[in-house]
Scaffold this motif. Structure first.
Motif, PDB file in Angstrom:
ATOM      1  N   CYS A  18      29.011  63.514 -79.938  1.00 39.64           N
ATOM      2  CA  CYS A  18      29.285  63.871 -81.337  1.00 39.64           C
ATOM      3  C   CYS A  18      30.606  64.601 -81.542  1.00 39.64           C
ATOM      4  O   CYS A  18      31.056  64.727 -82.672  1.00 39.64           O
ATOM      5  N   GLY A  19      31.219  65.094 -80.475  1.00 42.10           N
ATOM      6  CA  GLY A  19      32.454  65.851 -80.665  1.00 42.10           C
ATOM      7  C   GLY A  19      32.188  67.069 -81.527  1.00 42.10           C
ATOM      8  O   GLY A  19      31.183  67.754 -81.360  1.00 42.10           O
ATOM      9  N   LEU A  41      28.789  66.957 -74.622  1.00 48.27           N
ATOM     10  CA  LEU A  41      28.829  67.460 -73.251  1.00 48.27           C
ATOM     11  C   LEU A  41      29.671  68.730 -73.094  1.00 48.27           C
ATOM     12  O   LEU A  41      29.326  69.625 -72.325  1.00 48.27           O
ATOM     13  N   VAL A  42      30.751  68.852 -73.812  1.00 47.35           N
ATOM     14  CA  VAL A  42      31.715  69.954 -73.631  1.00 47.35           C
ATOM     15  C   VAL A  42      31.253  71.176 -74.426  1.00 47.35           C
ATOM     16  O   VAL A  42      31.170  71.122 -75.663  1.00 47.35           O
ATOM     17  N   PRO A  43      30.974  72.308 -73.743  1.00 52.94           N
ATOM     18  CA  PRO A  43      30.422  73.483 -74.432  1.00 52.94           C
ATOM     19  C   PRO A  43      31.260  73.987 -75.611  1.00 52.94           C
ATOM     20  O   PRO A  43      30.706  74.287 -76.671  1.00 52.94           O
ATOM     21  N   LYS A  44      32.559  74.090 -75.473  1.00 56.60           N
ATOM     22  CA  LYS A  44      33.389  74.603 -76.567  1.00 56.60           C
ATOM     23  C   LYS A  44      33.368  73.649 -77.762  1.00 56.60           C
ATOM     24  O   LYS A  44      33.390  74.089 -78.915  1.00 56.60           O
ATOM     25  N   GLU A  48      31.738  74.411 -81.527  1.00 59.63           N
ATOM     26  CA  GLU A  48      32.458  74.166 -82.780  1.00 59.63           C
ATOM     27  C   GLU A  48      31.622  73.296 -83.715  1.00 59.63           C
ATOM     28  O   GLU A  48      31.596  73.526 -84.933  1.00 59.63           O
ATOM     29  N   ALA A  49      30.920  72.325 -83.176  1.00 56.22           N
ATOM     30  CA  ALA A  49      30.046  71.488 -83.999  1.00 56.22           C
ATOM     31  C   ALA A  49      28.940  72.328 -84.631  1.00 56.22           C
ATOM     32  O   ALA A  49      28.628  72.164 -85.820  1.00 56.22           O
ATOM     33  N   VAL A  50      28.368  73.256 -83.869  1.00 61.95           N
ATOM     34  CA  VAL A  50      27.335  74.156 -84.398  1.00 61.95           C
ATOM     35  C   VAL A  50      27.922  75.012 -85.515  1.00 61.95           C
ATOM     36  O   VAL A  50      27.323  75.166 -86.591  1.00 61.95           O
TER      37      VAL A  50
END
Length: 193
Positions: A18-19, A41-44, A48-50
């Protein structure tokens, strides 16, 4: 793509890769009844999506998970999915498609966008640089909608159509509907624009 509006209005949606949530958050804003799981997959990037989901007031309807999609446990839970396929390395693609197929209900739809189609001569230099970078990351580059259909067919999906939209072409495929133990009902497989 009328199938997309129907799905996100009536069934759970899965956004794979989802980026920062652009697609999921836009759909959740447009369709107040939408419920989805968006995987990054990428925590940062997931964080940002959250943050953006909270800012748009849709965090209660868009479940953003920071995880490898191959660890998704849901089975037959989603009416449809979008796969941000250009960002998935070759060695993960078959397993990712298998997980998506398992997660989508029988009869559910998979959407994949054609990315980086062959440019006009004036854009070929920049295209060549982007292709070189993608090759360095071991991710596919410039796969056509037809190539995406073939890849998903190999994973057990049935082609529905290729949709030409204002933002590019999409391959739309269906998870076959199983009836009983052995019979499989397959919808028509003609690809139409």
């Amino acid at each position: 793509m009328p199938e997309l509006a129907e799905l996100v209005s009536t069934q759970r949606w899965l956004d794979v890769g989802c980026g920062v949530g652009g697609s999921s958050l836009t759909l959740a804003t447009l369709f107040p009844q939408m419920r989805s799981v968006a995987v990054e997959l990428v925590p940062k990037v997931a964080a940002e999506a959250v943050r953006r989901a909270e800012g748009h007031g849709v965090a209660d309807r868009v479940d953003i998970r920071c995880m490898d999609i191959r660890d998704l446990k849901e089975v037959d839970e989603f009416g449809g999915a979008f796969w941000a396929q250009p960002f998935f390395p070759e060695e993960t693609r078959a397993e990712t498609l298998a997980v998506i197929r398992r997660a989508i209900r029988p009869g559910g739809l998979l959407f994949m966008q054609e990315h980086e189609p062959e440019p006009a001569p004036s854009g070929r230099s920049a295209y060549a640089v982007r292709r070189l970078v993608a090759n360095g990351w071991n991710v596919p580059f410039g796969r056509t909608a037809e190539q995406l259909v073939a890849e998903a067919e190999a994973a057990g999906f049935d082609p529905v159509r290729i949709a030409a939209t204002e933002v590019g072409r999409y391959a739309i495929l269906r998870r076959p509907t199983q009836i009983g133990r052995d019979a499989i009902l397959r919808p028509p497989t003609g690809l139409e624009a």
